[in-house]
Design an enzyme around this catalytic site. Sequence first.
Site, PDB file in Angstrom:
ATOM      1  N   SER A   1      51.994  38.619  37.555  1.00 32.84           N
ATOM      2  CA  SER A   1      51.497  37.694  38.556  1.00 32.84           C
ATOM      3  C   SER A   1      52.673  36.910  39.134  1.00 32.84           C
ATOM      4  O   SER A   1      53.552  37.498  39.748  1.00 32.84           O
ATOM      5  CB  SER A   1      50.416  36.788  37.967  1.00 32.84           C
ATOM      6  OG  SER A   1      49.644  36.184  38.977  1.00 32.84           O
TER       7      SER A   1
ATOM      8  N   ASP B   1      42.494  44.801  42.288  1.00 35.17           N
ATOM      9  CA  ASP B   1      42.860  43.391  42.091  1.00 35.17           C
ATOM     10  C   ASP B   1      42.237  42.535  43.199  1.00 35.17           C
ATOM     11  O   ASP B   1      42.489  42.756  44.381  1.00 35.17           O
ATOM     12  CB  ASP B   1      44.390  43.258  42.113  1.00 35.17           C
ATOM     13  CG  ASP B   1      44.870  41.946  41.509  1.00 35.17           C
ATOM     14  OD1 ASP B   1      44.133  40.948  41.612  1.00 35.17           O
ATOM     15  OD2 ASP B   1      45.988  41.919  40.963  1.00 35.17           O
TER      16      ASP B   1
ATOM     17  N   HIS C   1      43.169  42.106  38.375  1.00 32.96           N
ATOM     18  CA  HIS C   1      44.425  41.411  38.042  1.00 32.96           C
ATOM     19  C   HIS C   1      44.678  41.421  36.537  1.00 32.96           C
ATOM     20  O   HIS C   1      45.792  41.192  36.094  1.00 32.96           O
ATOM     21  CB  HIS C   1      44.354  39.974  38.553  1.00 32.96           C
ATOM     22  CG  HIS C   1      45.680  39.309  38.696  1.00 32.96           C
ATOM     23  ND1 HIS C   1      46.700  39.818  39.459  1.00 32.96           N
ATOM     24  CD2 HIS C   1      46.164  38.159  38.172  1.00 32.96           C
ATOM     25  CE1 HIS C   1      47.749  39.023  39.404  1.00 32.96           C
ATOM     26  NE2 HIS C   1      47.455  38.012  38.622  1.00 32.96           N
TER      27      HIS C   1
END
Length: 779
Positions: free
Chosen positions: A644, A719, A751
């Site tokens: 991330s 995602d 994600h």
Amino acid sequence: MVRFLPALALLLATPAMADDSNMNATPESGPDLTFERVFASPSIDGPSPRQAKLSPDGRYLTLLRNRDDDRERYDLWAFDRESGAWRLLVDSEKLGSGRELSEDEKMQRERARIGSLKGIVSYEWTADGQGILVPLDGDLYLAGLDGTATRLTDTEESELNPALSSKSGYVSFVRDRQLWVGQVGEDAQPITPKEADTIRWGEAEFVAQEEMGRLTGYWWNPDDSRIAVQRTDESPVGIVTRAAIGATGTKVYDQRYPVAGSANAIVELFVMDPDGGNRVKVDLTSSQDPELYDAADPNDFYLARVDWAPDGRLFVQRQNREQTVLDLIEVDPATGESSVLYVESAASPDYWINLSDNYKFLKDGSFLWWSELDGYGHLYRSFQGLRYRAGDTADPALVGTYLPIIPTTRQLTTGAWVVTKLVGVDQQAGRVFFTATTEQDPLEQHVYSTALDGSGKPTRLTEPGFTHSASMDKGAKTLLITRSSHDQPAQSYLADADGKRLAWVEQNALGADHPYAPYLASHRPAQFGTIKAADGMTDLHYKIVTPAMAPGKKYPVFYHHYSGPGPQIVTRGWDGALQQAVVDKGYIWFELDNRGSANRGVAFEQPLYRAMGSVEVDDQRAGAEFLKTLPYVDGDKIALYGWSYGGYMTLKQLQADPGLYAAGISGAPVTKWELYDTHYTERYMGDPNTVPEAYQAASALPDAAKMTDPLLLIHGMADDNVVFENSSALIAQLQEANVPFEMMLYPGYTHRVSGENISPHLWNTIFRFLESHGVTPPE
């Protein structure tokens, strides 16, 4: 954005050099810890109970406990404090239907960070303590203390955001974009109209769920007579076409996703009776300060929090679009009229408001409030009825807008440390309970109590050597404390209001029958230390875990980082078994919290303001240079890994310092901040329409061709948070520049790329990549 590592919640301060007295130990006997075992059942960290709660009468302690044969499936258990016996109240496999959840519920779970969990993920006690509302597989059940369960709903659609009213007279939920309400045991009916597909009642909008920590869109008043309900119009929000590419097919979703600089959803608030009647609209715009809100678009604000006070008054927290001001608004529930009671300004002109749940409205009309006004997050007690502005001295331009009346507020805590959670308030005894870091060591958190009237100093209630979290019953008489250290997995216990342990809830002792027992012989301790930041002044905390090393040999480093605002990576808590598996492979595990990370105060976080991808790169470079000075580190084999924001940082670090790192693994990275959402991105970076140069400097795309070190790019192809377009844009850039790189994509995963089989695949892929590029331990 704080989804920084798949299937792992990674939780460093001796002098600048780590103690290496135990770093050359002879390897102990015992099996190596594999990635397959790390993610298998039973959980190698031991039991991990969730959502522990005390019944209203205090007799029962209930919690969700994961199964030995399926670490991600949870059942509901109860502990009778009178008999001292545990029993299973709801078996999720026997009661549940096992049917697939709706897409809306799947996405809500993703945003609540529980997307991988199965079985029972939440529950709620009735006010009389005789039953428990249990959502399971998209339907609702009312469980009794005798083990029985009554099914309340049976529909193909999922019941979202289920709740009991304050006195448990009603059950409510969202279905098909409407709020439904019914008396407990009777059929529920929709109490809001069915409108266009872009209109949702009773649901928090995307950015509220993902970035603001607000997961609901409706709130019951104390006596069950009124409900405050959010109405969301998503029509202004742009559409991101999200292709959930799976192994056997592709589903395409048109997701309303407000990217930075674009329009947000229009959010309104209404108050109504339980049958939907007597509906009034709350005025959320007429009280806006024209200097702080957009006069041309009064709906361009954030509905941050909604709460009913014990006396039935309604309060709303409203943020301006820039997130530099937070208004506390008092609302008349009968008319919807509102007035600004309190205005919180950012603690610095180049800073933002960090939202918090650390507040409480008290029976005497005062309220507790968390603020960073003095540079650190602390608790204040404010008395209602007088208007004033906090933070005038930080922004001279705002002085005089409201009269600051100092006697209306008392600061309950102060110092160079941070209150992290308001745990409970015993209003009768006049005590406040909270968790906080310590001035001496920001890597530990402890439970404290202090006087509600502001007299005296806080008293620590927990034992040094551990980091703690806690919750309390409504009367703040009993503490439920969870603690861990770097060599002890999480333990939980009940304690009295003075911190004295009454009973273990989960001792989780590392005995012979513990799942981690076979690997204890080779468990490696964490070493902690500090280095100076790139500014040469600020202390940065690090953690290093080394394998058992042979004298004279040098070892590669697995450099884990997140680096962005929000999480504090380096703590003294239990770190999970994953890093021990990495160390068992002969790698040094290293991590460093750069400037911008949480729990160190305003001045520590502020350097990120409109400068993402700069100060973090500099501080992490200082970490790499420090590693190269250690005699047991192979300075040519330092590999970066981040997910991330950490994935974004891997890219920025490789671009800034070619050759400094041996390789980089970038998981689900943001590559262009104009592709990420409004509330998170604009908080730190401002509006891309007004500061495009800040976004250009922060982007990972313009300098993509500068990456000459080996790169492994990883992304889930479904995602919904960091949309796949971030990686596809980078892929195209690298291909056009003829830059070699490697890639692993996960069809159908969001994600959070995790699971009992997928997680080992991911981590084995990472280490095959490192081995193929010579980032390997010595022979």
